[in-house]
Motif scaffolding. Structure first.
Motif, mmCIF file in Angstrom:
data_model
loop_
_atom_site.group_PDB
_atom_site.id
_atom_site.type_symbol
_atom_site.label_atom_id
_atom_site.label_comp_id
_atom_site.label_asym_id
_atom_site.label_seq_id
_atom_site.Cartn_x
_atom_site.Cartn_y
_atom_site.Cartn_z
ATOM 1 N N SER A 1 -1.509 6.775 2.689
ATOM 2 C CA SER A 1 -1.141 6.086 1.458
ATOM 3 C C SER A 1 -2.164 6.341 0.376
ATOM 4 O O SER A 1 -1.817 5.802 -1.070
ATOM 5 C CB SER A 1 -0.909 4.520 1.607
ATOM 6 N N CYS B 1 -5.118 5.045 -0.154
ATOM 7 C CA CYS B 1 -5.504 3.925 -0.785
ATOM 8 C C CYS B 1 -6.972 4.026 -0.707
ATOM 9 O O CYS B 1 -7.802 4.294 0.408
ATOM 10 C CB CYS B 1 -5.176 2.777 0.101
ATOM 11 N N LEU C 1 5.595 6.198 -1.339
ATOM 12 C CA LEU C 1 6.276 6.801 -0.069
ATOM 13 C C LEU C 1 7.223 5.764 0.424
ATOM 14 O O LEU C 1 7.125 4.673 0.404
ATOM 15 C CB LEU C 1 5.054 6.727 0.774
ATOM 16 N N MET D 1 0.701 -1.208 0.017
ATOM 17 C CA MET D 1 -0.014 0.073 -0.042
ATOM 18 C C MET D 1 0.874 1.147 -0.299
ATOM 19 O O MET D 1 0.595 2.132 -0.822
ATOM 20 C CB MET D 1 -0.752 -0.234 1.280
ATOM 21 N N ARG D 2 1.986 1.172 1.044
ATOM 22 C CA ARG D 2 2.973 2.616 0.929
ATOM 23 C C ARG D 2 3.608 2.708 -0.423
ATOM 24 O O ARG D 2 3.774 3.585 -0.741
ATOM 25 C CB ARG D 2 3.780 2.326 1.949
ATOM 26 N N GLU D 3 4.000 1.541 -0.833
ATOM 27 C CA GLU D 3 4.918 1.537 -1.938
ATOM 28 C C GLU D 3 4.121 1.972 -3.263
ATOM 29 O O GLU D 3 4.618 2.658 -4.347
ATOM 30 C CB GLU D 3 5.647 0.329 -2.567
ATOM 31 N N ALA E 1 1.835 4.160 -3.308
ATOM 32 C CA ALA E 1 1.650 5.426 -3.073
ATOM 33 C C ALA E 1 2.970 6.138 -3.284
ATOM 34 O O ALA E 1 2.927 7.551 -3.351
ATOM 35 C CB ALA E 1 1.084 5.948 -1.814
ATOM 36 N N LEU F 1 6.286 7.857 5.279
ATOM 37 C CA LEU F 1 5.340 7.179 5.865
ATOM 38 C C LEU F 1 5.240 7.480 7.607
ATOM 39 O O LEU F 1 4.144 8.056 8.221
ATOM 40 C CB LEU F 1 4.899 5.901 5.857
#
Length: 287
Positions: free
Chosen positions: A65, A67, A27, A21-23, A25, A32
């Motif tokens: 993120s 999402c 980030l 999820m972070r990647e 985005a 984060l």
């Protein structure tokens, strides 16, 4: 709160989904961490499954993120809320972690599909057939290990035999004919497959030799469906373990493989007759 020393499969999967999820985005972990007002180390620990993640924290990470996949977020929230232990924990001192992980995945699956080309699927094996497969292990399994694996496999079968989880088994003709411990064991196993094919929760479809091109990979695999497609998992059967794959590209590739296999496999009724014919041939030749 103390860090987990051995995160469970679901804890590791939750962490992997948070990392994805972070990647997605764009980030970094430090970015984060600043948005959440926590340390970068905590972000790493959550993504490794070593630090607990609350539903509130999950939603904060999803928001940071950007999402917008609501169904995935809710499915991950359910993972946080649900108990993480199961019957397989009683084998934690006697079996490898990857075997326990397979049982956990099957237990939580919404649907299971398998493709078998070298030996028949473990979820449908008779005791004698399973014992003959275990007996071929190199190096040989100690008797206690073989007994534990046998009991473990029979418990795993409850997932599909109870009717709780729909199961589709695609079986190549090669697996139907492979003998591990003589014709009687094989004939009995084929008869059991015919009986299982009558179960409304179990679909068995055969891929015969005369299919022009062998669909999919050359190894057995299991595709388990999660509450949302993003949480599906692929497990490959190899000689030295049960590796798991869950990246979007891997899942997409194996969905395509399953669709290809389904397009050439015999329908259920014809598959049942085909298995009966192979059993009759085995009995006739060796009986």
């Amino acid at each position: 709160m103390a860090l987990r020393q051995k995160p469970t499969l679901r804890q590791r999967r939750l962490g992997a989904e948070l990392r994805r999820m972070r990647e997605t985005a764009g980030l970094g972990g430090s970015q984060l961490a600043r948005l959440l007002e926590v340390t970068p180390a905590l972000v790493t620990q959550m993504e490794n499954g070593k630090s607990a993640v609350s539903v509130e924290r999950l939603r904060e990470i999803a928001a940071a993120s950007m999402c917008t996949n609501g169904s995935l977020i809710e499915a991950l929230a359910d993972m946080v809320k649900q108990p993480d232990a199961g019957w397989w924990e009683e084998y934690s001192d006697s079996l490898a972690t990857d075997l326990l992980d397979v049982a956990a995945i099957e237990w939580h699956a919404r649907r299971i599909s398998t493709y078998s080309i070298t030996f028949l699927p473990g979820l449908l094996q008779t005791s004698a057939y399973a014992a003959s497969v275990f007996a071929r292990a190199v190096p040989p399994l100690p008797p206690a290990d073989g007994d534990a694996r046998m009991a473990f496999r029979l418990q795993r079968q409850r997932v599909v035999r109870s009717g709780a989880t729909p199961y589709v088994a695609f079986i190549h003709e090669a697996a139907l004919r492979m003998q591990f411990s003589g014709p009687k064991v094989l004939a009995d196993q084929l008869g059991a497959l015919v009986d299982d094919s009558e179960d409304p929760g179990i679909s068995i479809r055969v891929v015969p030799f005369d299919v022009e091109a062998l669909p999919g990979p050359s190894e057995n695999f299991v595709y388990t469906e999660g509450p949302v497609p993003e949480l599906d998992t692929v497990q490959i059967d190899i000689s030295f373990g049960c590796p798991l794959f869950d990246t979007p590209s891997d899942l997409s590739n194996y969905r395509e493989v399953l669709a290809s296999v389904a397009s050439v496999a015999l329908p259920e009724g014809e598959s049942r007759d085909f298995i009966r014919s192979v059993k009759s041939e085995v009995v006739r030749k060796h009986g």
